[in-house]
Design a protein around this motif. Structure first.
Motif, PDB file in Angstrom:
ATOM      1  N   UNK A   1     -20.636 -45.313  22.255  1.00 54.27           N
ATOM      2  CA  UNK A   1     -21.156 -44.891  21.013  1.00 54.27           C
ATOM      3  C   UNK A   1     -21.516 -43.566  20.813  1.00 54.27           C
ATOM      4  N   UNK A   2     -20.914 -43.162  19.694  1.00 57.16           N
ATOM      5  CA  UNK A   2     -21.213 -41.716  19.496  1.00 57.16           C
ATOM      6  C   UNK A   2     -22.714 -41.225  19.669  1.00 57.16           C
TER       7      UNK A   2
ATOM      8  N   UNK B   1     -20.012 -38.355  28.798  1.00 57.53           N
ATOM      9  CA  UNK B   1     -21.237 -39.246  29.319  1.00 57.53           C
ATOM     10  C   UNK B   1     -20.699 -40.519  30.035  1.00 57.53           C
ATOM     11  N   UNK B   2     -20.278 -40.177  31.063  1.00 53.57           N
ATOM     12  CA  UNK B   2     -19.596 -41.223  32.081  1.00 53.57           C
ATOM     13  C   UNK B   2     -20.610 -41.272  33.441  1.00 53.57           C
TER      14      UNK B   2
ATOM     15  N   UNK C   1     -14.716 -30.982  18.477  1.00 50.53           N
ATOM     16  CA  UNK C   1     -13.834 -31.996  18.299  1.00 50.53           C
ATOM     17  C   UNK C   1     -14.632 -33.080  17.631  1.00 50.53           C
ATOM     18  N   UNK C   2     -15.863 -33.128  17.898  1.00 50.72           N
ATOM     19  CA  UNK C   2     -16.718 -34.333  17.132  1.00 50.72           C
ATOM     20  C   UNK C   2     -16.829 -33.932  15.707  1.00 50.72           C
TER      21      UNK C   2
ATOM     22  N   UNK D   1     -13.487 -41.197  20.297  1.00 51.16           N
ATOM     23  CA  UNK D   1     -14.529 -40.162  19.935  1.00 51.16           C
ATOM     24  C   UNK D   1     -14.864 -39.654  21.456  1.00 51.16           C
ATOM     25  N   UNK D   2     -13.953 -39.339  22.098  1.00 51.13           N
ATOM     26  CA  UNK D   2     -14.113 -38.806  23.610  1.00 51.13           C
ATOM     27  C   UNK D   2     -12.986 -37.491  23.660  1.00 51.13           C
TER      28      UNK D   2
END
Lengths: 191, 222, 222, 571
Positions: free
Chosen positions: C191-192, C200-201, D80-81, D467-468
């Motif tokens: 989720x953004x 964010x992993x 990017x976002x 969105x990555x």
């Protein structure tokens, strides 16, 4: 600018075009306020503790304001009555009175808010107050917009022009009134 | 978005042109060009990766938990970013701010990016942000005695002892970090040699008020 | 179809893969049929010299059949899809099987932190093992997770488990999974959640009972 | 109101007297619905250049992470976002809506119902001006300090509500203002469309003689009007959260972030149909004309559109299956969502049925219309695994979703717009577009779109999330195979974008140098083809405003020499 297009003079539905448009305006406004009120209700039902904040609203001013708005709606009906008879000058007078009602409403509102803000109940004080000011504020902005439009319409009505507009602004005004009828119990009475 | 970096590139281009045509000392011109090209690159990197939290002038943003970094020494900046990258900082359960910085450091994947940013940020004029805590500088003076050994009496730091300058540090940031050192959130990682030097020092401060006092004194130094 | 791309490593991964396969067979068949009809009509009724088009209103019974019968069949397929979808959903999200252990998953900008129950198997005790960006679970035991967020919305997603759940600040959301295959897998944020969302992993270590016990023992007291 | 028609006369019959108007009053301040339609069209095309450039940048970043993108530079996570967020916002709110609804709605509604203008021409101009203002605001939002808003087009709070979280205090506020202002523009425009179509139809034009596209634009406007209200209220609340410090959506002070999701998707899902319906209307016009066929079930298509519209109000929570809502709600919304396949499938069947028995001419507009059907079908069927709660657990917010909705939005917004442009270009500019270039443009667009999005289905099924900005940070996603798919998608995108220059050249070249168009180059039945190309101010000479005798698709009627029977020709 130029003359009205022929399209504007057609009335396939049997309702004057401008009135039809006002109905659609009101329809779209209903969903705006509907969304706002539904959001408020969802929160309110989930948070019984908001009653503590709600108890600090002044229901007497709210009641007076309800009365003021209802009366001004009555004036709008009068304006429509005379406009329908073709008496633009009298209709304009009633419209001015309606506008005056709106002004009185706003004055009470301003007093009420200044007292509340003076007690520290600002828009950020609690979620209830956020909804209180947002809902009442959006409603008040409709009152202001209605008053401005009404003044313009009264100007033209005085010259016996565009009398159909008197009824249309009246419809709008009744709608704004109706919204208040919903807001008043939700914000003031429900404790 | 790219306005600033585009301007920098333009400025470099203009310098290049000027150097190439009118300058009588080509060697000197070249030096200017390379340094401003590095600046432009550092600036672009800063805009892309740091500015969002640390601000246009490196002044930081306490709402985000980003400290003021402008003017910190190059060696310190580079080392900290590498620590974040390597998971030496920002990997403790309670290091909430550090966990925000760590992914940012991880985005700097290309070789030399960290060094260029560190060099660029070190050149930025230092910013001292307004006080946010209620420490008593008078009381803190005594407690600061412990710090003097490494950070110097004027708080200017000592590279040989791995001690960064601290006179400009934001008070809220200093407090968080002292607490982190004291509670083992920072400086407890087995690879954090420099942090391990600091951690026992932080433990000499009895409580939060003592920390605030020391910080208040520390910030009177410059 | 999914299992060729990502390993299924939880008890319900197979159900979701089946549902995915089932729906695709269902809609894929219709898709090919309708596309076939479409291309056939395009070819059959292309413009030909001297051939006039037919006057068809869509009320002709013998033609309407061609629309109505497939349409009725589609409704039947819809029912089948809904049936299996709800069944899978019910098993994965609506019922919580008895747990062997509970873990806490805390999300924040832009990191995952995890609280493991430690040797006593209970959360909230002193021997809890807190980690950042690293979750250790044991193969074959059922876990409940309590998902929290410290700031904005995040989503706890483990592709190999076919598991995904948004984290909402201010709430604790409980879900479950049971890993079936030892290995180290990705956890992603789905989720953004701001500028660090892209990195964010975290990693999930599914361990055999012995490995897990060893890991718990090695983290005693940390 | 009661103004005599003769006052208007000199603008209708002797339209050429417009030559004494200055450029500003003729083109910028005009109240003529056709000029306003073209203004919307050109603004939409201009915004499409932005919205189309963004994916070039971020797809390049995804294919070649960290490298400098030609014509842009290195893409930082922040950028990017902002790029993906504004690609979505711009494409939907500033390209699809203005082009499909406003541009063609404005241009076509009065012409197709045989009126001389919209009922409220000045309100119409105001709507465009407000829209233009919103476009300016969204462009400004990219270049303010800290950059454009990067919280995704859904703008979920608390991320969007608090600058400490999104780090773009200016960008997020301006984004919100731009969207809200744009909503106002479309509310005003929509009221005008609906009122015009309801009240100003030509004499003799009954409800079911109205061309499908007019119906569709009106239904879309009503859908928009009925769904956007709660979001407008939500936008006010979010704006207060951003700038006044209220906590409507911040759980730390009693707010509820999920509330925004309800408000947003209550609008957001109908919004899909708001842009879908005009596109299907366009397709209906084009496939009837080029297959010389009556629509296969005019009323049924209409009912399916209305049914879809109504159903779309009851499906919004399928965007929130795993967002922390009560899991039992998911079952209800799975049912309603899967049910939407019923009217939509019916509509597609009827479009395909329309081809039966036709005499199909594969001109560029027809090719685009057919590719709409073929491509939209992919988007339609891939919606089922997403609407089914069980599989959505895995597919939610993955690239599968991206591929799915681009297979709906691309046919709708891009293919649909091209269909309409190729079809009505002769009417709009009085010249024909070059056919060869049209074929080149079609094949490039319709083939490469599959090259972009089919790989994304696979990536989504492989667990790649949206969105990555750099998948190399995830071990399972940084395999060479998956990277190869990303590169295929990016290369296809670049080819497709280059292909659009063929269109741009064709569009502007043909506008000035194309072959002159006749009144009715496609031999179509609807009213807009009965006037000059381009139509004069007032559309028809004032005493020749058409009267309607029959439905809009009377092709190949038995016993007539011509294979089409225009609506305005008396028996």
């Amino acid at each position: 600018m130029h003359g009205k297009p022929i399209a504007n003079t057609r009335s396939v539905m049997g309702i004057p075009t401008a009135k039809l448009a006002v109905y659609w305006v009101i329809g779209s406004e209903i969903v705006i306020f509907g969304g706002l009120i539904a959001s408020y209700l969802m929160h309110r039902l989930a948070h019984p503790e908001w009653a503590f904040d709600a108890a600090h609203t002044d229901w007497r001013i709210g009641a007076v304001n309800t009365f003021v708005l209802l009366t001004s709606s009555l004036f709008a009906v009068q304006a429509h009555h005379y406009a329908h008879k073709g008496d633009g000058a009298t209709a304009a007078k009633w419209l001015y009175l309606t506008t005056g009602g709106g002004g009185l409403f706003l004055m009470f509102k301003a007093y009420e808010w200044s007292v509340e803000i003076g007690h520290g109940y600002t828009i950020t004080a609690a979620p209830f107050w956020s909804f209180y000011y947002t809902a009442a504020g959006i409603h008040a902005s409709h009152i202001i917009a209605g008053m401005i439009i009404m003044m313009f319409i009264a100007q033209t009505a005085k010259k016996n022009e565009e009398l159909h507009r008197v009824e249309n602004i009246g419809l709008y005004w009744h709608f704004v009134d109706l919204v208040w009828i919903f807001l008043f119990p939700l914000l003031y009475i429900a404790k | 978005m790219k306005v600033k970096s585009t301007l920098a590139v333009l400025a470099t281009a203009v310098t290049l042109l000027a150097g190439g045509t009118g300058c009588e000392h080509p060697g000197h011109a070249l030096a200017t060009v390379t340094s401003s090209a590095a600046d432009a690159e550092g600036d672009a990197l800063y805009v892309d990766y740091c500015q969002q939290c640390h601000g246009v002038d490196g002044e930081g943003n306490d709402g985000v938990g980003a400290p003021s970094i402008a003017g910190l020494p190059e060696w310190y900046l580079g080392r900290q970013v590498h620590k974040f990258k390597d998971g030496v900082r920002g990997t403790h359960f309670d290091d909430i701010m550090g966990m925000k910085m760590r992914p940012m450091a991880l985005t700097l994947t290309n070789d030399g990016q960290v060094d260029r940013i560190a060099a660029y940020v070190a050149k930025m004029p230092a910013v001292k942000t307004a006080a946010t805590l209620d420490g008593d500088a008078e009381k803190g003076k005594a407690g600061f005695g412990t710090c003097v050994a490494c950070h110097q009496a004027d708080g200017s730091g000592n590279e040989a002892l791995n001690a960064p300058p601290i006179a400009q540090t934001d008070d809220w940031y200093a407090l968080t970090q002292l607490t982190n050192f004291k509670t083992g959130v920072r400086g407890a990682h087995e690879d954090d040699v420099e942090g391990a030097q600091m951690a026992p020092m932080a433990k000499t401060l009895a409580d939060e008020q003592a920390m605030k006092d020391v910080i208040a004194y520390m910030r009177t130094l410059k | 179809m999914i299992e060729r791309l990502v390993l299924p490593a939880s008890t319900f991964a197979g159900d979701i893969d089946f549902l995915f396969w089932f729906i695709h067979m269902m809609v894929g068949g219709w898709f090919l049929l309708v596309q076939g009809m479409f291309w056939y009509l395009l070819f059959r009724y292309r413009y030909q010299e001297g051939v006039k088009s037919q006057y068809v209103t869509g009320k002709e019974k013998h033609l309407k059949r061609w629309v109505n019968i497939p349409h009725a069949l589609i409704i039947l397929c819809d029912v089948a899809v809904i049936f299996f979808a709800v069944q899978v959903w019910y098993n994965v999200k609506q019922v919580l099987p008895e747990a062997d252990a509970t873990i806490r998953v805390v999300s924040q900008q832009w990191a995952w932190s995890f609280v493991h129950p430690g040797e006593d198997g209970e959360l909230g005790t002193d021997d809890d093992i807190k980690t950042v960006d690293e979750l250790h679970v044991q193969e074959g035991s059922t876990y409940h997770f309590q998902l929290e967020s410290r700031d904005v919305l995040h989503s706890f997603s483990v592709p190999v488990f076919r598991l995904k759940q948004d984290a909402v600040p201010g709430r604790v959301i409980t879900g479950w999974f049971e890993p079936t295959k030892a290995g180290v897998y990705d956890i992603q944020c789905a989720e953004m959640c701001g500028i660090g969302h892209g990195i964010m992993g975290a990693r999930i270590h599914v361990e055999t009972a012995e490995q897990h016990a060893a890991w718990v023992a090695s983290n005693k007291g940390s | 109101m009661s103004e005599p028609a003769s006052v208007h006369h000199d603008h209708g019959a002797h339209d050429d007297h417009g030559h004494d108007q200055s450029f500003v009053s003729k083109y910028l301040l005009s109240t003529d619905h056709k000029i306003i339609g073209l203004q919307y069209l050109l603004t939409g095309m201009f915004m499409a250049l932005f919205g189309g450039f963004f994916p070039y940048v971020f797809r390049m970043q995804l294919a070649f992470p960290g490298l400098s993108v030609p014509f842009y530079g290195v893409v930082s996570p922040t950028e990017y976002n902002a790029l993906i967020t504004n690609h979505g916002s711009v494409m939907i709110f500033w390209v699809a809506m203005p082009v499909l609804i406003a541009a063609f709605g404005n241009y076509l509604i009065p012409l197709m119902i045989g009126a001389d203008d919209m009922v409220f021409p000045r309100l119409n101009r105001l709507s465009y001006q407000i829209f233009a203002l919103s476009a300016v605001i969204i462009i400004i939002s990219f270049i303010v300090p800290q950059g454009g808003f990067g919280g995704a087009w859904t703008a979920y709070p608390p991320l969007s509500a608090n600058a400490d979280y999104n780090l773009t205090p200016w960008g997020s506020t301006l984004w919100l203002i731009a969207v809200a202002v744009e909503f106002v523009a479309f509310l005003i425009g929509g009221i005008n469309f609906i009122t015009t179509a309801m009240n100003s139809r030509a004499p003799g034009m009954r409800w079911f003689d109205v061309p499908m596209i007019v119906w569709m634009i009106c239904i879309a406007s009503i859908l928009f009007m009925a769904s956007v209200g709660p979001l407008i209220a939500g936008a006010v609340m979010l704006g207060f959260d951003q700038n006044l410090g209220t906590h409507f959506f911040d759980p730390k002070a009693g707010g509820d972030p999920i509330l925004w999701q309800h408000l947003f998707w209550f609008f957001g899902h109908p919004e899909v149909y708001v842009v879908l319906l005009p596109a299907t209307g366009i397709v209906a016009e084009v496939i009837t004309t080029f297959s010389r066929k009556k629509l296969f079930g005019y009323k049924t298509i209409l009912y399916t559109a209305i049914g879809t519209g109504i159903l779309s109000f009851f499906v919004w929570a399928h965007h929130q299956f795993i967002a922390g809502i009560d899991p039992r709600m998911a079952n209800v919304f799975t049912v309603t969502t899967v049910l939407i396949s019923i009217p939509i499938a019916e509509m597609m069947f009827l479009f395909i049925g329309t081809l039966y028995g036709g005499s199909i001419r594969f001109k560029p507009p027809m090719l685009f219309a057919l590719s709409f059907i073929a491509l939209f079908m992919i988007g339609g069927v891939t919606g089922i695994p997403l609407g089914a709660s069980g599989s959505d657990i895995y597919l939610h917010d993955s690239y599968y979703v991206i591929a799915h909705f681009h297979y709906t939005f691309f046919p709708i917004a891009i293919i649909g717009s091209f269909t309409a442009l190729y079809y009505w270009f002769p009417k709009m500019f009085g010249r024909m577009m070059n056919e060869t270039l049209g074929y080149v443009h079609f094949w490039v667009t319709a083939v490469t779109v599959n090259g972009i999005f089919i790989p994304l289905f696979v990536l989504g099924a492989a667990g790649q999330h949206r969105r990555i900005y750099n998948y190399n940070h995830f071990a399972e996603l940084s395999t060479p195979d998956l990277q190869a798919l990303r590169i295929v998608a990016t290369v296809s995108l670049v080819i497709m974008l280059l292909g659009q220059f063929v269109f741009l050249f064709n569009f502007f070249y043909s506008m000035f140098f194309g072959e002159r168009a006749t009144k009715n180059p496609w031999k179509s039945c609807t009213l807009e083809w009965t006037t000059e190309s381009p139509p004069p101010h007032g559309n028809w000479p004032v005493d020749e405003l058409p009267t309607v005798y029959r439905g809009p698709y009377e092709y190949a009627v038995e016993g007539r020499d011509e294979d089409y029977w225009p609506q305005n020709v008396p028996n």
